[in-house]
Design an enzyme around this catalytic site. Structure first.
Site, PDB file in Angstrom:
ATOM      1  N   LYS A  35      -2.620 -44.213  12.681  1.00  0.00           N
ATOM      2  CA  LYS A  35      -1.347 -43.481  12.673  1.00  0.00           C
ATOM      3  C   LYS A  35      -0.842 -43.269  14.107  1.00  0.00           C
ATOM      4  CE  LYS A  35      -2.436 -41.237   8.281  1.00  0.00           C
ATOM      5  NZ  LYS A  35      -2.493 -39.966   7.530  1.00  0.00           N
ATOM      6  N   TYR A  75       4.498 -43.599   0.732  1.00  0.00           N
ATOM      7  CA  TYR A  75       4.050 -42.266   0.293  1.00  0.00           C
ATOM      8  C   TYR A  75       4.802 -41.784  -0.954  1.00  0.00           C
ATOM      9  CZ  TYR A  75       1.250 -41.627   4.548  1.00  0.00           C
ATOM     10  OH  TYR A  75       0.302 -41.743   5.533  1.00  0.00           O
ATOM     11  N   ASN A 138      -3.978 -36.645  11.264  1.00  0.00           N
ATOM     12  CA  ASN A 138      -5.341 -37.046  10.915  1.00  0.00           C
ATOM     13  C   ASN A 138      -5.675 -38.503  11.232  1.00  0.00           C
ATOM     14  OD1 ASN A 138      -3.939 -38.136   8.808  1.00  0.00           O
ATOM     15  ND2 ASN A 138      -5.040 -37.071   7.181  1.00  0.00           N
ATOM     16  N   HIS A 141      -5.196 -43.898   8.179  1.00  0.00           N
ATOM     17  CA  HIS A 141      -5.014 -43.972   6.724  1.00  0.00           C
ATOM     18  C   HIS A 141      -5.879 -45.088   6.168  1.00  0.00           C
ATOM     19  CE1 HIS A 141      -3.044 -44.418   2.791  1.00  0.00           C
ATOM     20  NE2 HIS A 141      -3.100 -45.721   3.026  1.00  0.00           N
ATOM     21  N   GLU A 152      -0.257 -51.428  -1.193  1.00  0.00           N
ATOM     22  CA  GLU A 152       0.018 -51.148   0.227  1.00  0.00           C
ATOM     23  C   GLU A 152      -0.016 -52.431   1.057  1.00  0.00           C
ATOM     24  OE1 GLU A 152      -1.723 -46.600  -0.073  1.00  0.00           O
ATOM     25  OE2 GLU A 152      -2.815 -48.053   1.139  1.00  0.00           O
TER      26      GLU A 152
HETATM   27  N1  LIG Z   1      -1.111 -30.056   3.523  1.00  0.00           N
HETATM   28  C1  LIG Z   1      -0.676 -31.087   4.258  1.00  0.00           C
HETATM   29  N2  LIG Z   1       0.149 -30.898   5.303  1.00  0.00           N
HETATM   30  C2  LIG Z   1       0.588 -31.946   6.029  1.00  0.00           C
HETATM   31  N3  LIG Z   1       0.249 -33.233   5.793  1.00  0.00           N
HETATM   32  C3  LIG Z   1      -0.575 -33.464   4.769  1.00  0.00           C
HETATM   33  C4  LIG Z   1      -1.078 -32.409   3.957  1.00  0.00           C
HETATM   34  N4  LIG Z   1      -1.877 -32.970   3.012  1.00  0.00           N
HETATM   35  C5  LIG Z   1      -1.866 -34.293   3.231  1.00  0.00           C
HETATM   36  N5  LIG Z   1      -1.078 -34.585   4.276  1.00  0.00           N
HETATM   37  C6  LIG Z   1      -0.788 -35.909   4.823  1.00  0.00           C
HETATM   38  O1  LIG Z   1      -0.502 -36.768   3.735  1.00  0.00           O
HETATM   39  C7  LIG Z   1      -1.256 -37.931   3.933  1.00  0.00           C
HETATM   40  C8  LIG Z   1      -1.592 -38.681   2.709  1.00  0.00           C
HETATM   41  O2  LIG Z   1      -2.296 -39.839   3.115  1.00  0.00           O
HETATM   42  P1  LIG Z   1      -3.553 -39.705   4.079  1.00  0.00           P
HETATM   43  O3  LIG Z   1      -4.743 -39.340   3.264  1.00  0.00           O
HETATM   44  O4  LIG Z   1      -3.602 -40.918   4.908  1.00  0.00           O
HETATM   45  O5  LIG Z   1      -3.254 -38.510   5.077  1.00  0.00           O
HETATM   46  C9  LIG Z   1      -2.539 -37.424   4.576  1.00  0.00           C
HETATM   47  C10 LIG Z   1      -1.986 -36.461   5.589  1.00  0.00           C
HETATM   48  O6  LIG Z   1      -1.508 -37.157   6.745  1.00  0.00           O
END
Ligand SMILES: Nc1ncnc2c1ncn2[C@@H]1O[C@@H]2COP(=O)(O)O[C@H]2[C@H]1O
Length: 175
Positions: A35, A75, A138, A141, A152
């Protein structure tokens, strides 16, 4: 066109020579993206290195400035979540490194290496356990199922961007 791409993915087709069916653990593929925060924090080499050292095979990789349109589709399952707009904005705030990795149980293996969605729940040794603290930044992905991996991969890559290459280390990785 989308159906044709999906068919290509399902058949494991790309450019280059076809490999035997048993190659690379049956050829399961997963979509991985470093990311924007991971790119900005110079973590690309570290993260690619982890998947390489694990024994997975890289079949596609590119640096992409993703459009909001692509990210909204990526998403789409989260479109009703309160953080959806923020998520699309974050993911389009800089380039991402989009990749396809192949190998035995590639989807499950990569998810285990990444850790939990919330870095606070991720154990040390996982990518999120080692490199981040906030759920909204985070770092990486990974597809959550074989079905979403196929969707994807076809969203982010054209079939000809996926390369089937002869992996000379394969006999040292698979029994
Ligand atoms: N509570 C949250 N607040 C902000 N971002 C979120 C939250 N929960 C999930 N995400 C984002 O949504 C994404 C879904 O895909 P990922 O699992 O790659 O990583 C996740 C986070 O980047």
């Amino acid at each position: 066109k989308r159906e044709r791409q999906l068919l290509f993915q399902l058949l494991g087709l790309g450019t280059g020579p076809r490999l035997p069916g048993r190659a690379r653990g049956g050829g399961e593929r997963t979509f991985v993206a470093v990311k924007p925060d991971g790119v900005q924090r110079r973590l690309v080499g570290e993260l690619v290195g982890r998947f390489e050292r694990k024994g997975l095979t890289l079949v596609g990789m590119k640096l992409v400035q993703a459009s909001e349109e692509l990210l909204r589709e990526h998403y789409v399952a989260l479109r009703h979540q309160p953080f959806y707009s923020q998520l699309v904005k974050y993911m389009s705030s800089g380039p991402v490194v989009a990749m396809v990795w192949q190998g035995l149980d590639a989807v499950k293996t990569v998810r285990a290496m990444i850790g939990e969605t919330n870095p606070a729940d991720s154990r040390p040794g996982t990518i999120r356990g080692d490199f981040c603290t906030d759920i909204s930044k985070n770092v990486i992905h990974g597809s959550d199922s074989v079905e979403s991996a196929q969707q994807e991969i076809s969203l982010w890559f054209r079939p000809e961007e996926l390369i089937c290459w002869e992996d000379t280390a394969e006999h040292w990785i698979y029994g």
